[in-house]
Design a protein around this motif. Structure first.
Motif, PDB file in Angstrom:
ATOM      1  N   GLU A 267       8.544  -3.106 -14.028  1.00 20.93           N
ATOM      2  CA  GLU A 267       7.960  -1.938 -13.370  1.00 20.93           C
ATOM      3  C   GLU A 267       6.442  -2.080 -13.254  1.00 20.93           C
ATOM      4  O   GLU A 267       5.843  -1.730 -12.221  1.00 20.93           O
ATOM      5  CB  GLU A 267       8.304  -0.676 -14.161  1.00 20.93           C
TER       6      GLU A 267
ATOM      7  N   ARG B 105       5.689  -4.382 -10.427  1.00 19.35           N
ATOM      8  CA  ARG B 105       5.887  -3.725  -9.126  1.00 19.35           C
ATOM      9  C   ARG B 105       4.706  -2.827  -8.794  1.00 19.35           C
ATOM     10  O   ARG B 105       4.220  -2.801  -7.654  1.00 19.35           O
ATOM     11  CB  ARG B 105       7.189  -2.925  -9.132  1.00 19.35           C
ATOM     12  N   ARG B 106       4.239  -2.055  -9.790  1.00 15.05           N
ATOM     13  CA  ARG B 106       3.097  -1.174  -9.555  1.00 15.05           C
ATOM     14  C   ARG B 106       1.857  -1.978  -9.201  1.00 15.05           C
ATOM     15  O   ARG B 106       1.095  -1.616  -8.300  1.00 15.05           O
ATOM     16  CB  ARG B 106       2.824  -0.322 -10.801  1.00 15.05           C
TER      17      ARG B 106
ATOM     18  N   GLU C  84       1.719  -5.003  -7.875  1.00 10.90           N
ATOM     19  CA  GLU C  84       1.876  -5.609  -6.547  1.00 10.90           C
ATOM     20  C   GLU C  84       1.619  -4.590  -5.438  1.00 10.90           C
ATOM     21  O   GLU C  84       0.950  -4.881  -4.451  1.00 10.90           O
ATOM     22  CB  GLU C  84       3.280  -6.191  -6.408  1.00 10.90           C
ATOM     23  N   HIS C  85       2.149  -3.370  -5.624  1.00 10.33           N
ATOM     24  CA  HIS C  85       1.948  -2.314  -4.621  1.00 10.33           C
ATOM     25  C   HIS C  85       0.468  -1.945  -4.517  1.00 10.33           C
ATOM     26  O   HIS C  85      -0.073  -1.775  -3.408  1.00 10.33           O
ATOM     27  CB  HIS C  85       2.766  -1.079  -4.997  1.00 10.33           C
ATOM     28  N   LEU C  86      -0.196  -1.835  -5.661  1.00  9.35           N
ATOM     29  CA  LEU C  86      -1.611  -1.483  -5.658  1.00  9.35           C
ATOM     30  C   LEU C  86      -2.446  -2.567  -5.005  1.00  9.35           C
ATOM     31  O   LEU C  86      -3.376  -2.282  -4.238  1.00  9.35           O
ATOM     32  CB  LEU C  86      -2.084  -1.244  -7.099  1.00  9.35           C
ATOM     33  N   GLN C  87      -2.123  -3.826  -5.287  1.00  9.08           N
ATOM     34  CA  GLN C  87      -2.861  -4.933  -4.680  1.00  9.08           C
ATOM     35  C   GLN C  87      -2.675  -4.949  -3.164  1.00  9.08           C
ATOM     36  O   GLN C  87      -3.634  -5.194  -2.419  1.00  9.08           O
ATOM     37  CB  GLN C  87      -2.393  -6.262  -5.286  1.00  9.08           C
ATOM     38  N   LEU C  88      -1.440  -4.681  -2.708  1.00  5.70           N
ATOM     39  CA  LEU C  88      -1.172  -4.650  -1.266  1.00  5.70           C
ATOM     40  C   LEU C  88      -1.959  -3.529  -0.598  1.00  5.70           C
ATOM     41  O   LEU C  88      -2.582  -3.735   0.458  1.00  5.70           O
ATOM     42  CB  LEU C  88       0.332  -4.465  -1.020  1.00  5.70           C
ATOM     43  N   THR C  89      -1.944  -2.346  -1.224  1.00 10.34           N
ATOM     44  CA  THR C  89      -2.686  -1.209  -0.665  1.00 10.34           C
ATOM     45  C   THR C  89      -4.182  -1.495  -0.623  1.00 10.34           C
ATOM     46  O   THR C  89      -4.860  -1.188   0.362  1.00 10.34           O
ATOM     47  CB  THR C  89      -2.430   0.049  -1.513  1.00 10.34           C
TER      48      THR C  89
END
Length: 207
Positions: free
Chosen positions: A71, A74-75, A77-82
């Protein structure tokens, strides 16, 4: 654990003391600093060996928490993408505004617009440029402050390299995971049987 260990009775820092003076048979205790400096509070103590072992147990629990590790990944990775998306959009906008400012200057030189029109349009573009630059700086700062490794990876490294890491490096890694190690005193009055302190449930993980 210097700077991390705290007395659970009065919240003062705890200091390290050798109780034997014998290098071959050390017995080091962590002692409430307030109780030795000024008195008036319970002398909460625990052996350093016991405290370190409890911290290692907690690190093992953290390192083995695969669900939380997934988890966390995932958090991250999402933050880096944003963050990357925000930074790219801001940079694209800055490039666009630079081109518009250059075009605007050419229009003024070619007398295709009045100076008043030039000044007004230029002021609007500069305001947009400032806003885009602030968004880009914020995105870059957020990217730089992101934890490069999940907590579980740091915990596993600490466990595996505990005895070989320099003390300062060990403390640095531990401080990324733990806000404080609180030594909880017993309910008995000092001097009664079973009065040794406990770390049970006392590790406070960083949010």
């Amino acid at each position: 654990m210097s700077g991390l260990v705290q007395c659970g009775d009065c919240n003062a820092a705890m200091t390290r003391r050798d109780r034997t003076g014998n290098r071959e048979r050390l017995y080091v205790q962590l002692i409430c600093r307030r109780s030795t400096d000024s008195g008036g509070v319970r002398m909460v103590t625990i052996s350093e060996h016991r405290a370190v072992n409890r911290v290692k147990e907690w690190l093992n629990e953290l390192a083995d928490d695969i669900g939380e590790a997934a988890e966390s990944a995932r958090r991250s990775e999402h933050l880096q993408l944003t963050t990357r998306t925000t930074a790219k959009e801001a940079q694209d906008e800055l490039d666009r505004i630079d081109k518009q400012l250059a075009t605007l200057r050419r229009h003024l030189i070619a007398e295709r617009m009045t100076e008043e029109e030039y000044d007004q349009t230029r002021a609007e573009l500069l305001a947009e440029q400032q806003s885009a630059a602030e968004r880009l700086a914020s995105a870059e700062q957020q990217a730089n402050s992101q934890e490069s490794e999940p907590a579980q990876i740091i915990a596993r490294r600490l466990i595996e390299e505990w005895n070989t890491l320099p003390v300062t490096r060990r403390r640095d890694l531990l401080s990324r995971l733990v806000r404080k190690v609180q030594i909880t005193p017993p309910q008995h009055a000092m001097g009664q049987r079973g009065s040794r302190s406990s770390l049970s449930g006392s590790l406070k993980r960083l949010s």
